[in-house]
Design an enzyme around this catalytic site. Structure first.
Site, PDB file in Angstrom:
ATOM      1  N   HIS A  12       0.798  -1.228   0.000  1.00  0.00           N
ATOM      2  CA  HIS A  12       0.000   0.000   0.000  1.00  0.00           C
ATOM      3  C   HIS A  12       0.831   1.280   0.000  1.00  0.00           C
ATOM      4  O   HIS A  12       0.264   2.366  -0.126  1.00  0.00           O
ATOM      5  CB  HIS A  12      -0.933   0.022   1.219  1.00  0.00           C
ATOM      6  CG  HIS A  12      -1.935  -1.101   1.239  1.00  0.00           C
ATOM      7  ND1 HIS A  12      -2.991  -1.173   0.363  1.00  0.00           N
ATOM      8  CD2 HIS A  12      -2.023  -2.203   2.028  1.00  0.00           C
ATOM      9  CE1 HIS A  12      -3.698  -2.267   0.618  1.00  0.00           C
ATOM     10  NE2 HIS A  12      -3.126  -2.912   1.623  1.00  0.00           N
ATOM     11  N   CYS A  39      -6.169  -9.020   5.059  1.00  0.00           N
ATOM     12  CA  CYS A  39      -4.808  -8.746   4.590  1.00  0.00           C
ATOM     13  C   CYS A  39      -3.795  -9.568   5.388  1.00  0.00           C
ATOM     14  O   CYS A  39      -2.860 -10.129   4.827  1.00  0.00           O
ATOM     15  CB  CYS A  39      -4.482  -7.262   4.736  1.00  0.00           C
ATOM     16  SG  CYS A  39      -4.995  -6.254   3.325  1.00  0.00           S
ATOM     17  N   CYS A  84     -33.920   5.474  21.175  1.00  0.00           N
ATOM     18  CA  CYS A  84     -33.033   6.487  21.760  1.00  0.00           C
ATOM     19  C   CYS A  84     -32.522   7.452  20.694  1.00  0.00           C
ATOM     20  O   CYS A  84     -32.574   8.662  20.866  1.00  0.00           O
ATOM     21  CB  CYS A  84     -31.822   5.828  22.437  1.00  0.00           C
ATOM     22  SG  CYS A  84     -32.187   5.139  24.068  1.00  0.00           S
ATOM     23  N   HIS A  85     -31.995   6.909  19.584  1.00  0.00           N
ATOM     24  CA  HIS A  85     -31.152   7.719  18.708  1.00  0.00           C
ATOM     25  C   HIS A  85     -31.893   8.411  17.567  1.00  0.00           C
ATOM     26  O   HIS A  85     -31.318   9.276  16.914  1.00  0.00           O
ATOM     27  CB  HIS A  85     -29.996   6.866  18.194  1.00  0.00           C
ATOM     28  CG  HIS A  85     -29.108   6.373  19.316  1.00  0.00           C
ATOM     29  ND1 HIS A  85     -28.320   7.222  20.046  1.00  0.00           N
ATOM     30  CD2 HIS A  85     -28.940   5.128  19.857  1.00  0.00           C
ATOM     31  CE1 HIS A  85     -27.667   6.523  20.981  1.00  0.00           C
ATOM     32  NE2 HIS A  85     -28.038   5.256  20.890  1.00  0.00           N
ATOM     33  N   ARG A 107     -18.522  -0.783  21.080  1.00  0.00           N
ATOM     34  CA  ARG A 107     -19.535   0.199  21.503  1.00  0.00           C
ATOM     35  C   ARG A 107     -20.935  -0.339  21.283  1.00  0.00           C
ATOM     36  O   ARG A 107     -21.824  -0.159  22.127  1.00  0.00           O
ATOM     37  CB  ARG A 107     -19.344   1.512  20.732  1.00  0.00           C
ATOM     38  CG  ARG A 107     -20.293   2.612  21.205  1.00  0.00           C
ATOM     39  CD  ARG A 107     -19.978   2.985  22.639  1.00  0.00           C
ATOM     40  NE  ARG A 107     -20.981   3.846  23.274  1.00  0.00           N
ATOM     41  CZ  ARG A 107     -22.072   3.403  23.882  1.00  0.00           C
ATOM     42  NH1 ARG A 107     -22.359   2.108  23.898  1.00  0.00           N
ATOM     43  NH2 ARG A 107     -22.907   4.247  24.481  1.00  0.00           N
ATOM     44  N   CYS A 160     -24.153  -1.260  23.854  1.00  0.00           N
ATOM     45  CA  CYS A 160     -25.566  -0.884  23.707  1.00  0.00           C
ATOM     46  C   CYS A 160     -26.463  -2.097  23.957  1.00  0.00           C
ATOM     47  O   CYS A 160     -27.491  -1.989  24.626  1.00  0.00           O
ATOM     48  CB  CYS A 160     -25.850  -0.324  22.309  1.00  0.00           C
ATOM     49  SG  CYS A 160     -25.350   1.395  22.101  1.00  0.00           S
TER      50      CYS A 160
END
Lengths: 151, 251, 106
Positions: free
Chosen positions: B70, B104, B170-171, B208, B212
């Site tokens: 790369h 990779c 909630c969101h 994360r 939730c």
């Protein structure tokens, strides 16, 4: 004195609902004045020429912004030798001890500290010549809303 | 977890359209206090940058390093993170950024994949994501990515856990209000991998999302689970146009 | 992984008081945490951080578990001569780290 005792009691009542029961049982409130005296050897510190900057309300107790500044020329003859950071309710009362000297040029330290619960913290500056200065501040710590088992 | 996916598929028939996206779209940073906002913006003190620095070193380490194929990441990886998760034709499936790094490792470098949430995997992901800082999220949800997108979209509005809540409650419906003292965000995935103060370390978006699931008292999917990947793709689509900010700082 | 860094201004006048910033990668284990299987995680914190410039100690910190994970410090020092400003730290397990930055003093 009576007023101060009242304020302390009022603070305890305000803080109580935010604390888990376990924290209240295992993190008793220490006598900050006694802790300060253990550093100063009983000498009465001045409350002038020292500033402690912490937020009144911390979003998370794991990382609370902290700054202490002491007014001093920082010369060989007149300088801040050390700054003690003391906690009222952390599991360990001594948070940090910063050693400074004339080579520091300015008596100011910034860091981030942990607060187990809302509490008062004290900073004691030890000056060359054996004098001390003291500043105190109260920080309320927000209880996390989104609980997380952490893995 | 399979039962949950089945539930999501059932809901799919009844709810073909996604809930409207919050207007105006606001990144999680908007809902932080001034101190954590300043910490994220500080290019020295933001702790996430320690992982970025480690990732930069890893980029060129080993017998067959990332750099061998790369080259310079600042050029080759610019914008890459903004396009993930995406369908990878070579692999024949949708992968997120960490999944692409794993591929990779095992496919090109002949090395074992990193463990989920291992410091090395987070460091490389954070280093690659950093190359897209400020660039708008722009994922493709068409073609072979479509079924994964639809799975995520439906899961997003499926009630789960003992609290019987879906992401949307909630969101979409309550962002800007508070849960205890904390403002509820719009749930956009622009900061990840992010340094979460509650964890005291860097973590992935999947970590994360698992939190939730835990928060609504639902069984947590394993890392790499199809439900998490599908949610990641849906969230990236939902946050389209918002600027990437990894490594973010979050409560 | 002992990883950390220090930042100082690239240039200063002799005698000028300038700021140094330090960031160290460390979990700062308190000793109060337990693994999921109940095993206690032993305390391991960076207990000392020392910064030197021009052959003198300009800052030293003695730390406990009350400092946040991945410790950050900002402090000041008097720029005396061109050269490295070096910060060293050690944790309870004896692992050491060092980082330095160059300052040109005129």
């Amino acid at each position: 004195m009576r007023r101060r005792r009242f304020l302390r009691a009022a603070g305890a009542v305000l803080a109580a609902p935010a604390l888990p029961a376990a924290a209240q049982a295992f993190l008793p409130r220490r006598d900050l004045a006694a802790l300060v005296a253990s550093v100063t050897g009983g000498a009465t510190p001045s409350r002038e020429g020292i500033a402690l900057e912490v937020p009144a309300l911390a979003e998370n107790g794991n990382s609370v912004a902290f700054r202490v500044r002491v007014e001093s020329p920082m010369t060989e003859a007149d300088h801040v030798r050390a700054i003690h950071v003391l906690s009222e309710r952390n599991p360990r009362e001594r948070v940090a001890l910063f050693h400074l000297g004339p080579a520091s040029g300015r008596a100011e330290v910034t860091t981030r500290i942990r607060l187990a619960v809302g509490q008062r913290i004290a900073v004691v500056a030890a000056l060359s010549g054996g004098r001390f200065r003291l500043a105190e501040a109260a920080v309320e710590v927000t209880a996390a809303a989104c609980i997380d088992e952490g893995t | 977890m399979r039962a949950l996916a089945a539930l999501a598929l059932c809901a799919c028939a009844a709810a073909a359209a996604a809930p409207p996206r919050p207007e105006p779209p606001l990144p999680g940073t908007h809902f932080l206090g001034s101190d954590l906002k300043a910490l994220q913006a500080d290019d020295f003190a933001n702790p996430g940058l320690l992982w970025v620095a480690r990732g930069e070193a890893l980029w060129s380490e080993g017998a067959k390093p990332c750099a061998a194929c790369h080259g310079e990441a600042a050029r080759s990886m610019r914008g890459a993170a903004a396009r993930y998760p995406r369908f990878d034709a070579g692999l024949g499936r949708v992968v997120n950024l960490e999944g692409r790094i794993d591929a990779c490792r095992t496919g090109r470098q002949g090395l074992p994949a990193f463990a989920p949430e291992s410091p090395e995997r987070l460091a490389l992901a954070a280093f690659v994501a950093r190359q897209s800082r400020g660039m708008p999220l722009a994922v493709s949800v068409d073609g072979p990515a479509r079924p994964v997108f639809e799975r995520g979209r439906d899961l997003y509005r499926t009630r789960i856990g003992q609290l019987n809540l879906a992401c949307t409650h909630c969101h979409d419906e309550r962002w800007g209000k508070t849960l205890l003292a904390e403002p509820i965000s719009q749930g956009h995935p622009t900061a990840w991998p992010a340094y979460r103060v509650e964890w005291q370390t860097l973590g992935s978006l999947q970590r994360r999302l698992r939190a939730c699931f835990f928060g609504v008292r639902a069984a947590m999917p394993d890392y790499g689970d199809g439900d998490l990947l599908a949610l990641e793709l849906y969230l990236a689509w939902r946050g389209e146009g918002l600027a990437l900010e990894s490594p973010g700082v979050r409560r | 992984m002992a990883l950390g860094r220090i930042q100082v201004p690239a240039r200063a006048r002799r005698g000028e008081v300038v700021e140094a910033r330090v960031l160290i990668r460390h979990a700062m284990e308190t000793g109060f945490r337990r693994e999921a299987d109940g095993r206690a995680v032993p305390m391991n914190v960076v207990n000392t951080v020392t910064c030197r410039h021009a052959g003198r100690e300009v800052f030293r910190a003695e730390l406990g578990s009350g400092i946040s994970a991945n410790p950050y410090f900002a402090f000041w020092f008097r720029a005396e001569e061109s050269g490295e400003v070096t910060v060293e730290w050690v944790d309870d397990a004896g692992e050491r780290g060092v980082a330095s930055a160059r300052i040109e003093v005129s």
